[in-house]
Design a protein around this motif. Structure first.
Motif, PDB file in Angstrom:
ATOM      1  N   LYS A  62      40.568 -40.280   1.347  1.00  0.00           N
ATOM      2  CA  LYS A  62      40.008 -41.145   2.366  1.00  0.00           C
ATOM      3  C   LYS A  62      38.528 -41.195   2.514  1.00  0.00           C
ATOM      4  N   PHE A  87      40.284 -49.491   5.323  1.00  0.00           N
ATOM      5  CA  PHE A  87      41.485 -49.419   4.905  1.00  0.00           C
ATOM      6  C   PHE A  87      42.405 -50.453   5.529  1.00  0.00           C
ATOM      7  N   GLU A  88      42.247 -50.879   6.645  1.00  0.00           N
ATOM      8  CA  GLU A  88      42.890 -51.897   7.197  1.00  0.00           C
ATOM      9  C   GLU A  88      42.530 -53.481   6.568  1.00  0.00           C
ATOM     10  N   TYR A 140      48.171 -49.661  11.293  1.00  0.00           N
ATOM     11  CA  TYR A 140      47.470 -48.958  10.297  1.00  0.00           C
ATOM     12  C   TYR A 140      46.894 -47.610  10.647  1.00  0.00           C
ATOM     13  N   GLN A 141      46.860 -47.301  11.973  1.00  0.00           N
ATOM     14  CA  GLN A 141      46.312 -45.916  12.315  1.00  0.00           C
ATOM     15  C   GLN A 141      47.278 -44.965  11.823  1.00  0.00           C
ATOM     16  N   TYR A 194      47.007 -44.852   8.028  1.00  0.00           N
ATOM     17  CA  TYR A 194      45.618 -44.312   7.697  1.00  0.00           C
ATOM     18  C   TYR A 194      45.659 -42.813   8.035  1.00  0.00           C
ATOM     19  N   ILE A 207      38.940 -46.528   9.314  1.00  0.00           N
ATOM     20  CA  ILE A 207      40.139 -47.038   9.350  1.00  0.00           C
ATOM     21  C   ILE A 207      40.141 -48.456   9.213  1.00  0.00           C
ATOM     22  N   PHE A 217      38.338 -44.837   1.684  1.00  0.00           N
ATOM     23  CA  PHE A 217      38.387 -45.644   2.849  1.00  0.00           C
ATOM     24  C   PHE A 217      37.633 -44.901   4.000  1.00  0.00           C
TER      25      PHE A 217
END
Length: 460
Positions: free
Chosen positions: A387, A397-398, A375-376, A379, A394, A391
């Motif tokens: 973002k 977002f995850e 996910y890094q 993102y 992170i 989000f």
């Protein structure tokens, strides 16, 4: 001037002849690597004493497989005897007479002599060979042994002597190598071993020629990494390409977390549809099956050669990449995706693509990262303003990705558009595992940056 022209012409002819000779020699050696003929006995000349007893890495595939089979034969016979307590002569007759005499080995003392595992997985990480006479080769084999019941790992160090005239072999186990200080041998080491007597044919010690076609070998290579990742992940981490491992994982614990998240997937390669012991006529046949069986779902692979490295680009049924860069049989570095570092093959393809194709490549990269639970990376590819609005961390977002995407995503693109410097695509997202039959549609917006860089957003 005429003399100068004649001399120049002669020099050009000599250079051309030299280049042809070098090219023929290179092709001959490369062919030997590919078709598997032993290159040790071909290159090492017994008439040159300084080249005897000098170890070289085994590069020929069939030579490696033949010696590996000798090691497997020894451990299959030993574990079968150790479990059933019958026919110790099958193990005893595989041991070299020099080892038997020096260590006072008896048939009665073999029980538990080389461990108590009932089934062993053999992982060879290094193999060196040398010629001690016209008809004798010696191999030093190193790696790991895994007890399949307990998954405990032990060091493998074993010497295999092969009599080329009778196609027989004998074994020197770990304790012999330990006593002789052969545990830390490297390529080009000089080992003072004289020619031994002819190795007798004792029925069980025949050294069999082994070959594998490309598909079977790639399957073996793939299965080898899966086993390392599942059962010996410290060593598997060392097998990652160094640049890739630093950028993708950073440290061993991060890699272990990745393996743990993918354990169920990896185990499906290892055990799915595996046969049961009762389906075999003997325990030895079942143990042999366990040593060679690997349920691997390879969807496709490509092979290329660059200098002394063979590259295998593999993709499984869920579109996960495994890119092996092999310097010798089963000695490789591996990369687990195509997005973390720019590989030349993929960069070249990207550079030749149209902007619309580049957008699709990048959307695929984004979801490859989601599929890998990276996910890094995903993102970091989101537009900064986007973002900030949707989000902020992170973790947010995850959580969204886990809820609104699948664990393994399959994509279909439609309705491409361009608005100024932005590219728009509608993407239909489905479950690559086939468990969920629903399809989710989202609109993606992307801006291409320099090189392979990009930023993107998508409809919430």
């Amino acid at each position: 001037m005429k003399k100068g022209i004649i001399i120049l012409t002669i020099l050009m002819i000599l250079v051309a002849i030299t280049l042809v000779i070098l090219l023929v020699q290179k092709n001959n050696i490369e062919n030997k690597r590919q078709d598997g003929n032993s290159i040790i006995s071909e290159i090492e000349n017994p008439s040159e004493p300084e080249k005897l007893n000098q170890l070289k890495a085994v590069l020929a595939r069939s030579e490696f497989l033949a010696v590996e089979n000798c090691v497997k034969t020894f451990y299959q016979n030993y574990t079968s005897f150790n479990q059933l307590g019958e026919q110790p002569e099958q193990v005893y007759n595989l041991l070299d007479s020099e080892y038997i005499q020096e260590f006072g080995i008896t048939k009665e003392g073999l029980k538990g002599k080389f461990g108590n595992a009932q089934s062993i997985e053999i992982d060879i990480t290094k193999m060196y060979g040398m010629l001690v006479a016209n008809n004798q080769n010696i191999y030093f084999v190193y790696g790991y042994l895994r007890d399949k019941t307990s998954s405990q790992i032990a060091d493998l160090a074993i010497e295999v002597r092969v009599d080329n005239s009778s196609k027989t072999f004998s074994i020197f186990p770990y304790e012999y190598l330990q006593k002789k200080n052969y545990l830390d041998i490297t390529e080009n080491s000089k080992v003072d071993i004289a020619k031994t007597e002819k190795i007798e044919n004792k029925t069980y010690n025949k050294c069999q020629d082994k070959t594998q076609n490309e598909e079977a070998y790639v399957t073996k290579l793939f299965g080898n990494y899966i086993n390392r990742a599942l059962y010996h992940n410290e060593f598997a981490y060392q097998c990652l390409d160094e640049d890739y491992s630093q950028k993708r994982f950073g440290n061993l614990q991060s890699y272990k977390n990745f393996i743990e998240k993918n354990r169920e997937l990896y185990l499906s390669y290892d055990m799915q549809n595996a046969k049961k012991p009762e389906e075999f006529s003997s325990m030895q046949e079942y143990l042999f099956y366990l040593d060679t069986y690997q349920e691997v779902k390879l969807k496709s692979y490509q092979v290329s050669q660059k200098n002394d490295v063979t590259q295998y680009v593999c993709m499984d049924s869920q579109n996960n990449y495994y890119i092996f860069q092999e310097s010798a049989p089963m000695q490789y570095k591996v990369i687990l995706d195509t997005y973390t570092i720019d590989l030349p093959e993929f960069t070249e393809k990207y550079d030749k693509a149209t902007d619309e194709e580049k957008v699709l490549f990048n959307i695929q990269k984004f979801f490859e990262a989601i599929n890998q639970q990276d996910y890094q990376y995903a993102y970091n590819k989101l537009d900064a303003t986007y973002k900030s609005n949707n989000f902020k961390t992170i973790a947010e977002f995850e959580a969204y990705a886990k809820k609104h995407f699948f664990s393994k995503n399959k994509l279909a693109a439609e309705n491409p558009q361009k608005q100024g410097s932005l590219y728009l695509y509608d993407i239909a997202i489905s479950d690559a595992t086939g468990k969920d039959k629903t399809t989710k549609k989202k609109s993606f917006v992307m801006q291409l940056k320099e090189g392979t860089d990009f930023v993107m957003s998508f409809g919430i």
